[in-house]
Scaffold this motif. Structure first.
Motif, PDB file in Angstrom:
ATOM      1  N   SER A  43      77.674 -53.519  14.167  1.00  0.00           N
ATOM      2  CA  SER A  43      77.055 -52.192  14.241  1.00  0.00           C
ATOM      3  C   SER A  43      77.190 -51.424  12.929  1.00  0.00           C
ATOM      4  O   SER A  43      78.224 -51.489  12.261  1.00  0.00           O
ATOM      5  CB  SER A  43      77.706 -51.375  15.363  1.00  0.00           C
ATOM      6  N   TYR A  44      76.136 -50.676  12.599  1.00  0.00           N
ATOM      7  CA  TYR A  44      76.125 -49.830  11.405  1.00  0.00           C
ATOM      8  C   TYR A  44      75.545 -48.462  11.762  1.00  0.00           C
ATOM      9  O   TYR A  44      74.583 -48.365  12.523  1.00  0.00           O
ATOM     10  CB  TYR A  44      75.246 -50.433  10.306  1.00  0.00           C
ATOM     11  N   PHE A  45      76.123 -47.410  11.180  1.00  0.00           N
ATOM     12  CA  PHE A  45      75.509 -46.097  11.280  1.00  0.00           C
ATOM     13  C   PHE A  45      74.412 -45.991  10.224  1.00  0.00           C
ATOM     14  O   PHE A  45      74.590 -46.428   9.084  1.00  0.00           O
ATOM     15  CB  PHE A  45      76.539 -44.991  11.033  1.00  0.00           C
ATOM     16  N   LEU A  46      73.292 -45.397  10.602  1.00  0.00           N
ATOM     17  CA  LEU A  46      72.222 -45.097   9.657  1.00  0.00           C
ATOM     18  C   LEU A  46      72.241 -43.603   9.392  1.00  0.00           C
ATOM     19  O   LEU A  46      72.186 -42.795  10.323  1.00  0.00           O
ATOM     20  CB  LEU A  46      70.862 -45.502  10.237  1.00  0.00           C
ATOM     21  N   ALA A  47      72.339 -43.227   8.122  1.00  0.00           N
ATOM     22  CA  ALA A  47      72.335 -41.816   7.745  1.00  0.00           C
ATOM     23  C   ALA A  47      71.117 -41.552   6.864  1.00  0.00           C
ATOM     24  O   ALA A  47      70.720 -42.420   6.076  1.00  0.00           O
ATOM     25  CB  ALA A  47      73.617 -41.467   6.985  1.00  0.00           C
ATOM     26  N   PRO A  48      70.507 -40.372   6.983  1.00  0.00           N
ATOM     27  CA  PRO A  48      69.347 -40.090   6.138  1.00  0.00           C
ATOM     28  C   PRO A  48      69.756 -39.957   4.678  1.00  0.00           C
ATOM     29  O   PRO A  48      70.790 -39.373   4.356  1.00  0.00           O
ATOM     30  CB  PRO A  48      68.825 -38.758   6.694  1.00  0.00           C
TER      31      PRO A  48
ATOM     32  N   VAL B  91      55.273 -44.747   8.694  1.00  0.00           N
ATOM     33  CA  VAL B  91      56.406 -43.849   8.467  1.00  0.00           C
ATOM     34  C   VAL B  91      57.476 -44.565   7.653  1.00  0.00           C
ATOM     35  O   VAL B  91      57.824 -45.712   7.934  1.00  0.00           O
ATOM     36  CB  VAL B  91      56.997 -43.360   9.800  1.00  0.00           C
ATOM     37  N   ASN B  92      58.023 -43.875   6.650  1.00  0.00           N
ATOM     38  CA  ASN B  92      59.054 -44.443   5.792  1.00  0.00           C
ATOM     39  C   ASN B  92      60.192 -43.428   5.666  1.00  0.00           C
ATOM     40  O   ASN B  92      59.966 -42.293   5.230  1.00  0.00           O
ATOM     41  CB  ASN B  92      58.477 -44.764   4.410  1.00  0.00           C
ATOM     42  N   ILE B  93      61.410 -43.821   6.061  1.00  0.00           N
ATOM     43  CA  ILE B  93      62.549 -42.900   6.079  1.00  0.00           C
ATOM     44  C   ILE B  93      63.652 -43.426   5.170  1.00  0.00           C
ATOM     45  O   ILE B  93      64.239 -44.471   5.457  1.00  0.00           O
ATOM     46  CB  ILE B  93      63.118 -42.742   7.506  1.00  0.00           C
ATOM     47  N   PRO B  94      63.960 -42.747   4.060  1.00  0.00           N
ATOM     48  CA  PRO B  94      65.084 -43.199   3.222  1.00  0.00           C
ATOM     49  C   PRO B  94      66.412 -43.045   3.954  1.00  0.00           C
ATOM     50  O   PRO B  94      66.701 -41.987   4.509  1.00  0.00           O
ATOM     51  CB  PRO B  94      65.023 -42.278   1.998  1.00  0.00           C
ATOM     52  N   VAL B  95      67.203 -44.117   3.977  1.00  0.00           N
ATOM     53  CA  VAL B  95      68.460 -44.105   4.728  1.00  0.00           C
ATOM     54  C   VAL B  95      69.588 -44.783   3.953  1.00  0.00           C
ATOM     55  O   VAL B  95      69.357 -45.520   2.992  1.00  0.00           O
ATOM     56  CB  VAL B  95      68.319 -44.812   6.107  1.00  0.00           C
ATOM     57  N   LYS B  96      70.815 -44.519   4.424  1.00  0.00           N
ATOM     58  CA  LYS B  96      72.022 -45.194   3.928  1.00  0.00           C
ATOM     59  C   LYS B  96      72.694 -45.869   5.119  1.00  0.00           C
ATOM     60  O   LYS B  96      72.654 -45.356   6.241  1.00  0.00           O
ATOM     61  CB  LYS B  96      72.975 -44.191   3.282  1.00  0.00           C
ATOM     62  N   LEU B  97      73.324 -47.003   4.856  1.00  0.00           N
ATOM     63  CA  LEU B  97      73.964 -47.787   5.913  1.00  0.00           C
ATOM     64  C   LEU B  97      75.478 -47.680   5.776  1.00  0.00           C
ATOM     65  O   LEU B  97      76.025 -47.857   4.687  1.00  0.00           O
ATOM     66  CB  LEU B  97      73.527 -49.251   5.776  1.00  0.00           C
ATOM     67  N   HIS B  98      76.159 -47.385   6.891  1.00  0.00           N
ATOM     68  CA  HIS B  98      77.619 -47.296   6.917  1.00  0.00           C
ATOM     69  C   HIS B  98      78.142 -48.176   8.050  1.00  0.00           C
ATOM     70  O   HIS B  98      77.588 -48.148   9.149  1.00  0.00           O
ATOM     71  CB  HIS B  98      78.090 -45.861   7.164  1.00  0.00           C
TER      72      HIS B  98
END
Length: 283
Positions: free
Chosen positions: A110-115, A14-21
């Motif tokens: 800590s970082y939020f992961l957003a799709p 499984v591969n999920i493109p994400v952004k880190l905040h």
């Protein structure tokens, strides 16, 4: 919210493109050092004490000091090669474990992961699977050329990534000097347990605040607006601590004090306060 990194989460196939905040922020009050006479900020030049001259950025190289004053010089090409070999833009989940198995000493940031685009469904699938299983993912990620160990877990309706220390980065507690058995009596232990019980309450982070930061900001604002600074009302000063001379007396005095204080209202009746970290000086 500012994006600090883009890549993907991978586990199995499984591969999920994400952004880190960044999930937290530093609210320290930063104080500048200035020249008392003309109020100009003080700057620091890079100088070489051996040559007694200022050094330009292009004259500076990185090196590892393996013994006192003995260095291995690493040129930029060496570092860039290592960076390209390790900096795959992926949060690679290696294992799934229980959160309770990881001691808090390991946690770092800590970082939020957003799709990212096209990753919404897979993101929700992983979030729901983690929530249903009660597990967290242990992963590796490279951020700013540094390989990090991390965990991925559910936080409210998002995925949260927390970087954690590698085992060799956590110092051995056995190196700390701890006094031997101090002959704690049963009465002392029972009294301490009673005090803990009386002070036990649900964790409500909004009730905690940094009083020093608040006072410092008030002082700065008073000076900025030209108001006269007044001393605090003597009636609001904290009471002097009792002159307690032994452990049992200290415990009993603490218990008596808590009995006199009514339990605070629940979260709904308490005024919320923003998190206010400690103050530090900046050059």
């Amino acid at each position: 919210m500012h994006t600090v990194w883009k890549g993907s989460i991978s586990f199995g196939l499984v591969n999920i493109p994400v952004k880190l905040h960044a999930a937290t922020e530093n609210k320290d009050i930063k104080l500048r050092q200035i020249h008392k006479e003309c109020h100009t900020p003080i700057s620091y030049e890079k100088t070489c004490p051996g040559c007694d001259k200022e050094v330009k950025n292009e004259e500076i190289v990185k090196a590892y000091e393996y013994e006192k004053n003995k260095f291995v010089v690493l040129d930029q090409d060496d570092l860039e090669k290592l960076k390209k070999e390790t900096e795959e833009k992926a949060v690679e989940i290696i294992d799934f474990v229980d959160l309770e198995e990881i001691d808090p000493i390991y946690f770092e940031k800590s970082y939020f992961l957003a799709p990212d685009a096209g990753g919404g469904k897979a993101y929700q699938l992983l979030r729901q699977a983690l929530e249903k299983s009660g597990k967290i993912g242990v992963a590796k990620i490279v951020i700013r050329s540094k390989e990090q160990l991390a965990v991925v877990r559910v936080y409210e309706n998002t995925l949260l990534m927390e970087t954690i220390h590698f085992p060799d980065e956590v110092r051995n507690a056995g190196d700390v000097s701890i006094p031997d058995n101090q002959n704690i009596t049963k009465k002392e232990l029972d009294t301490a347990l009673m005090l803990i019980k009386q002070l036990t309450t649900p964790f409500e982070p909004e009730k905690y605040s940094d009083d020093y930061r608040t006072a410092l900001m008030e002082l700065i604002e008073e000076k900025r607006t030209g108001k006269q600074i007044v001393e605090a009302d003597e009636g609001k000063q904290p009471a002097a601590a009792a002159n307690v001379t032994d452990l049992m007396s200290a415990l009993q005095a603490s218990i008596d004090k808590t009995k006199k204080q009514p339990k605070a209202a629940g979260a709904g009746g308490r005024k919320k306060a923003a998190a206010k970290p400690k103050v530090k000086q900046e050059a």
